[in-house]
Design an enzyme around this catalytic site. Structure first.
Site, PDB file in Angstrom:
ATOM      1  N   ASP A   9      40.380  34.510  42.675  1.00  0.00           N
ATOM      2  CA  ASP A   9      40.208  33.414  41.724  1.00  0.00           C
ATOM      3  C   ASP A   9      41.532  32.672  41.582  1.00  0.00           C
ATOM      4  OD1 ASP A   9      38.459  32.027  39.758  1.00  0.00           O
ATOM      5  OD2 ASP A   9      39.999  32.681  38.347  1.00  0.00           O
ATOM      6  N   HIS A 155      40.283  31.841  30.427  1.00  0.00           N
ATOM      7  CA  HIS A 155      40.234  32.122  31.861  1.00  0.00           C
ATOM      8  C   HIS A 155      41.612  32.592  32.327  1.00  0.00           C
ATOM      9  CE1 HIS A 155      36.380  29.988  33.119  1.00  0.00           C
ATOM     10  NE2 HIS A 155      36.437  29.856  31.804  1.00  0.00           N
TER      11      HIS A 155
END
Length: 236
Positions: A9, A155
């Site tokens: 990610d 996040h």
């Protein structure tokens, strides 16, 4: 042969690399034959530009936080060697791979596009195939597969990669034993060409659809019915 996967990610300054946005964080979790190895990769990066306010609201990473971090060119070779030859497991892979390819293209000399030396598995596409008409973002998948992500208030590349690894393993049949010390003792006598046995504790958990998911399913059926010109089955 052992199968090496990297669950990956990124966090970025904005949403479009063609507008000059850059990567500011990379997080990777290594799986070999569906086992967590602990050989993870995590780095913050000075993007050499301002981060958009909308992006900061998502990941909480500020310009001040990255002021003294390495630039992408400083970490590019190590990152390239780390992912080389692995299958990359990414949620909405086009976004992350697009940014990585853009960063690689700006190097002098440049590095090749990711798809040239890594297989890419997009878990968003996988989730949409498995759960058509439903929400398939990471939070929705955590709820669907009963994965605790309550610690995810913002996040973060490594945190999201760790959560995605759990989601991916659940979506594709469960995970093998995480007893790394026992695995290391057995490595010399284990034939890695043998199929990996998936271990589950107890009966397979049945997760009922939520009211929101049932409504989305009905709406999807109505769309299909309109296209076909007939009901899929008689209404009760």
């Amino acid at each position: 042969m052992a199968k090496r996967q990297i669950v990956l990610d990124t966090e970025t300054t904005g949403i479009n690399p063609k507008e000059g946005h850059r990567i500011i964080e990379i997080g990777c979790v290594e799986l070999i034959n569906r086992r967590f190895t602990g050989n993870n990769y995590h780095v913050y990066i000075n993007p050499e530009r301002e981060i958009e306010a909308e992006a900061i609201a998502v990941h909480g990473i500020t310009n001040e936080r990255l002021m003294h971090e390495p630039k992408f060119r400083d970490i590019a070779q190590d990152f390239y060697q780390y992912i080389q030859g692995a299958e990359l497991v990414i949620h909405n892979a086009a976004f992350d791979v697009g940014f990585i390819d853009h960063e690689f293209s700006m190097l002098r000399p440049s590095l090749p596009a990711v798809a040239g030396y890594c297989a890419i598995l997009d878990t968003l596409k996988l989730a949409r195939d498995l759960h058509p008409g439903q929400k398939n973002n990471l939070d929705a998948l955590c709820r669907r597969y009963d994965i605790n992500n309550s610690h995810r208030t913002l996040h973060g590349a490594l945190l999201d990669a760790e959560i995605l690894a759990d989601v991916y393993l659940r979506m594709t049949g469960g995970q093998v034993s995480l007893n790394l010390s026992a695995d290391r003792q057995q490595d010399q006598s284990t034939n890695l060409n043998q199929p990996v046995q998936i271990r589950r504790n107890g009966a397979l958990k049945v997760i009922p659809a939520s009211a929101e998911e049932l409504q989305a399913h009905q709406e999807r059926l109505q769309v299909i019915a309109k296209k076909s010109g007939a009901l899929l089955w008689p209404e009760a």
